[in-house]
Write a protein that holds these residues in place. Structure first.
Motif, PDB file in Angstrom:
ATOM      1  N   ILE A  80       0.829  -1.209   0.000  1.00 23.76           N
ATOM      2  CA  ILE A  80       0.000   0.000   0.000  1.00 23.76           C
ATOM      3  C   ILE A  80       0.864   1.261   0.000  1.00 23.76           C
ATOM      4  O   ILE A  80       0.426   2.313  -0.465  1.00 23.76           O
ATOM      5  N   GLU A 102      -6.837   5.136   3.195  1.00 25.53           N
ATOM      6  CA  GLU A 102      -5.768   4.157   3.458  1.00 25.53           C
ATOM      7  C   GLU A 102      -6.305   2.957   4.227  1.00 25.53           C
ATOM      8  O   GLU A 102      -5.931   1.811   3.942  1.00 25.53           O
ATOM      9  N   GLN A 117      -8.085   0.852   1.806  1.00 28.84           N
ATOM     10  CA  GLN A 117      -7.110   0.143   0.976  1.00 28.84           C
ATOM     11  C   GLN A 117      -6.563  -1.087   1.702  1.00 28.84           C
ATOM     12  O   GLN A 117      -6.445  -2.162   1.106  1.00 28.84           O
TER      13      GLN A 117
END
Length: 127
Positions: free
Chosen positions: A37, A52, A55
């Motif tokens: 990531i 995030e 993700q």
């Protein structure tokens, strides 16, 4: 509070450490996920944006077996061994160590607390 794979992740810890709270993710996988990531290792969970976290959640769901699915898979594998009645399956069924450890002494984790044997102490007490 971030929730990933049904687990509340601690907010004050670093992301690499916090991901380990998920069953099935250890140090290597946690580092691998962060590298994929692009999250730096010193970043903390409370500093992550919602994007995030999303993700991370999507990466874990797509690529790794964790929590309930992993526990179910392991339980099915143990049940399969028990149904086959192979040596490992018999050890699981009896609640004894499976991987060749000694049982004469030790093995208390698998066998449970020691059960006293009647009349055993008498032999040393008589004189």
């Amino acid at each position: 509070m971030a929730r990933i794979a049904g687990v509340n992740i601690p907010t004050n810890k670093r992301v690499v450490i916090a991901l380990r709270y998920i069953h099935g993710i250890g140090p290597a996988l946690a580092k691998e996920i962060c590298d994929k990531i692009g999250i730096p290792p010193q970043r903390r969970v409370h500093e992550l944006s919602d994007a995030e976290i999303l993700q991370i959640r999507e990466t874990i769901d797509a690529n790794y077996a964790v929590e309930g699915d992993l526990r179910r898979e392991v339980a099915i594998n143990v049940k399969r061994l028990m149904d086959m009645a192979c040596y490992r399956g018999l050890r699981h069924r009896r609640g004894l160590p499976v991987r060749g450890q000694r049982t004469h002494t030790n093995a208390r984790t698998r066998k449970g607390p020691a059960k006293p044997i009647a009349g055993k102490k008498q032999a040393t007490a008589k004189k």
